[in-house]
Motif scaffolding. Structure first.
Motif, mmCIF file in Angstrom:
data_model
loop_
_atom_site.group_PDB
_atom_site.id
_atom_site.type_symbol
_atom_site.label_atom_id
_atom_site.label_comp_id
_atom_site.label_asym_id
_atom_site.label_seq_id
_atom_site.Cartn_x
_atom_site.Cartn_y
_atom_site.Cartn_z
ATOM 1 N N SER A 1 0.809 -1.207 0.000
ATOM 2 C CA SER A 1 0.000 0.000 0.000
ATOM 3 C C SER A 1 0.849 1.267 0.000
ATOM 4 O O SER A 1 0.333 2.353 -0.291
ATOM 5 C CB SER A 1 -0.961 -0.001 1.194
ATOM 6 O OG SER A 1 -0.289 -0.251 2.404
ATOM 7 N N SER A 2 2.147 1.131 0.299
ATOM 8 C CA SER A 2 3.048 2.284 0.258
ATOM 9 C C SER A 2 3.852 2.350 -1.036
ATOM 10 O O SER A 2 4.650 3.270 -1.210
ATOM 11 C CB SER A 2 4.025 2.222 1.447
ATOM 12 O OG SER A 2 3.334 2.235 2.671
ATOM 13 N N GLY A 3 3.674 1.357 -1.916
ATOM 14 C CA GLY A 3 4.403 1.361 -3.178
ATOM 15 C C GLY A 3 5.870 1.016 -3.036
ATOM 16 O O GLY A 3 6.702 1.492 -3.817
ATOM 17 N N LEU A 4 6.208 0.177 -2.057
ATOM 18 C CA LEU A 4 7.594 -0.230 -1.838
ATOM 19 C C LEU A 4 7.784 -1.690 -2.225
ATOM 20 O O LEU A 4 6.844 -2.490 -2.158
ATOM 21 C CB LEU A 4 7.977 -0.045 -0.368
ATOM 22 C CG LEU A 4 7.848 1.360 0.214
ATOM 23 C CD1 LEU A 4 8.194 1.347 1.701
ATOM 24 C CD2 LEU A 4 8.735 2.341 -0.535
ATOM 25 N N LEU A 5 9.009 -2.045 -2.608
ATOM 26 C CA LEU A 5 9.341 -3.435 -2.901
ATOM 27 C C LEU A 5 9.851 -4.073 -1.617
ATOM 28 O O LEU A 5 10.984 -3.825 -1.194
ATOM 29 C CB LEU A 5 10.399 -3.507 -4.002
ATOM 30 C CG LEU A 5 10.811 -4.913 -4.454
ATOM 31 C CD1 LEU A 5 9.623 -5.671 -5.042
ATOM 32 C CD2 LEU A 5 11.952 -4.843 -5.466
ATOM 33 N N ALA A 6 9.030 -4.889 -0.988
ATOM 34 C CA ALA A 6 9.363 -5.429 0.331
ATOM 35 C C ALA A 6 10.501 -6.423 0.281
ATOM 36 O O ALA A 6 11.394 -6.413 1.136
ATOM 37 C CB ALA A 6 8.127 -6.085 0.948
ATOM 38 N N GLY A 7 10.479 -7.319 -0.715
ATOM 39 C CA GLY A 7 11.492 -8.357 -0.773
ATOM 40 C C GLY A 7 11.523 -9.159 0.517
ATOM 41 O O GLY A 7 10.491 -9.523 1.071
ATOM 42 N N ARG A 8 12.734 -9.374 1.036
ATOM 43 C CA ARG A 8 12.896 -10.136 2.265
ATOM 44 C C ARG A 8 13.142 -9.246 3.476
ATOM 45 O O ARG A 8 13.603 -9.718 4.516
ATOM 46 C CB ARG A 8 14.045 -11.133 2.108
ATOM 47 C CG ARG A 8 13.812 -12.152 1.007
ATOM 48 C CD ARG A 8 14.955 -13.151 0.920
ATOM 49 N NE ARG A 8 14.779 -14.078 -0.186
ATOM 50 C CZ ARG A 8 15.636 -15.052 -0.495
ATOM 51 N NH1 ARG A 8 16.740 -15.205 0.231
ATOM 52 N NH2 ARG A 8 15.412 -15.847 -1.517
ATOM 53 N N ALA A 9 12.841 -7.961 3.360
ATOM 54 C CA ALA A 9 13.030 -7.051 4.487
ATOM 55 C C ALA A 9 12.200 -7.524 5.681
ATOM 56 O O ALA A 9 11.041 -7.902 5.522
ATOM 57 C CB ALA A 9 12.628 -5.631 4.099
ATOM 58 N N GLY B 1 3.859 -12.961 -4.677
ATOM 59 C CA GLY B 1 3.342 -12.689 -6.014
ATOM 60 C C GLY B 1 4.210 -13.197 -7.148
ATOM 61 O O GLY B 1 3.731 -13.919 -8.036
ATOM 62 N N ASP B 2 5.493 -12.819 -7.166
ATOM 63 C CA ASP B 2 6.359 -13.267 -8.254
ATOM 64 C C ASP B 2 6.528 -14.786 -8.239
ATOM 65 O O ASP B 2 6.633 -15.421 -9.297
ATOM 66 C CB ASP B 2 7.731 -12.584 -8.169
ATOM 67 C CG ASP B 2 7.730 -11.188 -8.788
ATOM 68 O OD1 ASP B 2 6.736 -10.817 -9.435
ATOM 69 O OD2 ASP B 2 8.744 -10.474 -8.642
ATOM 70 N N ASN B 3 6.559 -15.372 -7.044
ATOM 71 C CA ASN B 3 6.651 -16.836 -6.949
ATOM 72 C C ASN B 3 5.446 -17.505 -7.617
ATOM 73 O O ASN B 3 5.586 -18.488 -8.357
ATOM 74 C CB ASN B 3 6.722 -17.273 -5.490
ATOM 75 C CG ASN B 3 7.997 -16.830 -4.799
ATOM 76 O OD1 ASN B 3 8.845 -16.176 -5.382
ATOM 77 N ND2 ASN B 3 8.120 -17.179 -3.530
ATOM 78 N N ILE B 4 4.260 -16.971 -7.336
ATOM 79 C CA ILE B 4 3.050 -17.554 -7.911
ATOM 80 C C ILE B 4 3.053 -17.398 -9.421
ATOM 81 O O ILE B 4 2.690 -18.327 -10.157
ATOM 82 C CB ILE B 4 1.803 -16.913 -7.272
ATOM 83 C CG1 ILE B 4 1.710 -17.344 -5.798
ATOM 84 C CG2 ILE B 4 0.533 -17.314 -8.027
ATOM 85 C CD1 ILE B 4 0.639 -16.639 -5.012
ATOM 86 N N LYS B 5 3.466 -16.245 -9.907
ATOM 87 C CA LYS B 5 3.566 -16.042 -11.355
ATOM 88 C C LYS B 5 4.492 -17.081 -11.981
ATOM 89 O O LYS B 5 4.184 -17.654 -13.041
ATOM 90 C CB LYS B 5 4.072 -14.628 -11.647
ATOM 91 C CG LYS B 5 3.075 -13.539 -11.326
ATOM 92 C CD LYS B 5 3.719 -12.193 -11.080
ATOM 93 C CE LYS B 5 4.517 -11.684 -12.269
ATOM 94 N NZ LYS B 5 5.059 -10.328 -12.013
ATOM 95 N N ALA C 1 3.089 -2.942 -11.140
ATOM 96 C CA ALA C 1 4.541 -3.084 -11.010
ATOM 97 C C ALA C 1 4.985 -4.463 -11.469
ATOM 98 O O ALA C 1 4.349 -5.458 -11.156
ATOM 99 C CB ALA C 1 4.956 -2.846 -9.568
ATOM 100 N N PRO C 2 6.104 -4.547 -12.190
ATOM 101 C CA PRO C 2 6.560 -5.838 -12.701
ATOM 102 C C PRO C 2 7.410 -6.624 -11.710
ATOM 103 O O PRO C 2 7.919 -7.665 -12.053
ATOM 104 C CB PRO C 2 7.386 -5.445 -13.929
ATOM 105 C CG PRO C 2 7.928 -4.105 -13.572
ATOM 106 C CD PRO C 2 6.880 -3.433 -12.733
ATOM 107 N N VAL C 3 7.629 -6.111 -10.512
ATOM 108 C CA VAL C 3 8.327 -6.889 -9.478
ATOM 109 C C VAL C 3 7.495 -6.827 -8.211
ATOM 110 O O VAL C 3 6.817 -5.856 -7.934
ATOM 111 C CB VAL C 3 9.748 -6.353 -9.200
ATOM 112 C CG1 VAL C 3 10.669 -6.641 -10.354
ATOM 113 C CG2 VAL C 3 9.732 -4.874 -8.884
ATOM 114 N N GLY C 4 7.548 -7.910 -7.441
ATOM 115 C CA GLY C 4 6.865 -7.936 -6.165
ATOM 116 C C GLY C 4 5.410 -8.318 -6.225
ATOM 117 O O GLY C 4 4.774 -8.503 -5.204
ATOM 118 N N GLY C 5 4.830 -8.402 -7.414
ATOM 119 C CA GLY C 5 3.472 -8.908 -7.545
ATOM 120 C C GLY C 5 2.381 -7.867 -7.543
ATOM 121 O O GLY C 5 1.250 -8.140 -7.878
ATOM 122 N N GLY C 6 2.705 -6.622 -7.130
ATOM 123 C CA GLY C 6 1.683 -5.577 -7.139
ATOM 124 C C GLY C 6 0.863 -5.578 -5.868
ATOM 125 O O GLY C 6 0.994 -6.420 -5.002
ATOM 126 N N ALA C 7 -0.008 -4.588 -5.774
ATOM 127 C CA ALA C 7 -0.777 -4.376 -4.546
ATOM 128 C C ALA C 7 -2.229 -4.765 -4.696
ATOM 129 O O ALA C 7 -2.993 -4.620 -3.772
ATOM 130 C CB ALA C 7 -0.672 -2.908 -4.129
#
Length: 233
Positions: free
Chosen positions: A16-24, A156-160, A227-233
């Motif tokens: 919801s903040s438009g950040l790429l969380a990754g493994r943070a 998200g990216d994993n599911i894709k 967004a093309p990374v992280g799967g989107g919101a």
């Protein structure tokens, strides 16, 4: 063969903040994501789950918490192989900012060649998550039978990547797949040479995004969703 219910975690504070969380660390569900998680037990009412496998990251644990509270005896396993893609130096950055990075053109159009600085490749991510899915599916078949149903909660990216593999699509086409937060995708793997079947994709039970001029339409049309990374919101 068993049926896999592939669950994306609920919407997060990073989504919801438009950040790429990754493994943070410390990225949990936002208020909307918590509501999605609370609705999950009702959505799965009557489905006899054999077991649950999940990414160890906080957002997946929080998504499953209401379900596991309702079904306390459900065998549950964390698997590092289905954790989020390691985005390396991109982790925690704004998606709008990342859109200007030269690597983003590769991520968008030729993801099989994308390697995140200080992180992993999308090709490597797909290999590990697909291996995990197929390993668990074989284990479920051996321990619970061919008609068993099991749940995996991941990212998200994993599911894709998993869906692309099931459909026989090259990884370069996986950006055409967009699973919403808290959506359920159903896949049934068959013993070779039987091909997998995609039984359902991205089911949230929520069609509000298609009603124009509503808060939900604005939410799901946000730039972060595309967004093309992280799967989107």
């Amino acid at each position: 063969m068993p049926t896999l219910l592939l669950l994306r975690h609920g919407r997060t504070t990073a989504n919801s903040s438009g950040l790429l969380a990754g493994r943070a660390p410390g990225v949990g569900l936002d208020e909307y994501g918590a509501a999605q998680a609370a609705a999950l037990p009702g959505r799965l009412t009557g489905i006899p789950l054999a077991l649950v496998v999940h990414s160890p990251l906080q957002r997946c644990v929080e998504t499953l918490a209401p379900l596991l509270a309702r079904r306390g005896d459900l065998p549950t396993h964390a698997d590092e192989r289905i954790t989020e893609c390691e985005y390396g130096e991109w982790t925690g950055r704004a998606l709008g900012e990342l859109a200007g990075e030269p690597l983003m053109a590769t991520v968008r159009s030729h993801p099989s060649a994308a390697v995140f600085p200080g992180g992993e490749s999308l090709r490597g991510m797909q290999a590990r998550v697909v291996e995990a899915v197929r390993d668990w599916d074989a284990r479920v078949a051996a321990e619970h039978g061919q008609e068993a149903i099991w749940l995996m909660c991941t990212h998200g990216d994993n599911i894709k990547a998993i869906v692309a593999d099931a459909l026989g699509l090259h990884l370069d086409l996986f950006q055409r797949i967009a699973p919403h937060p808290a959506s359920v995708t159903a896949i049934r793997y068959g013993a070779p040479p039987t091909a997998p079947l995609l039984l359902r994709f991205g089911d949230t039970g929520d069609l509000a995004e298609f009603v124009p001029r509503t808060e939900a339409a604005a939410r799901d049309a946000a730039e972060a969703t595309r967004a093309p990374v992280g799967g989107g919101a």
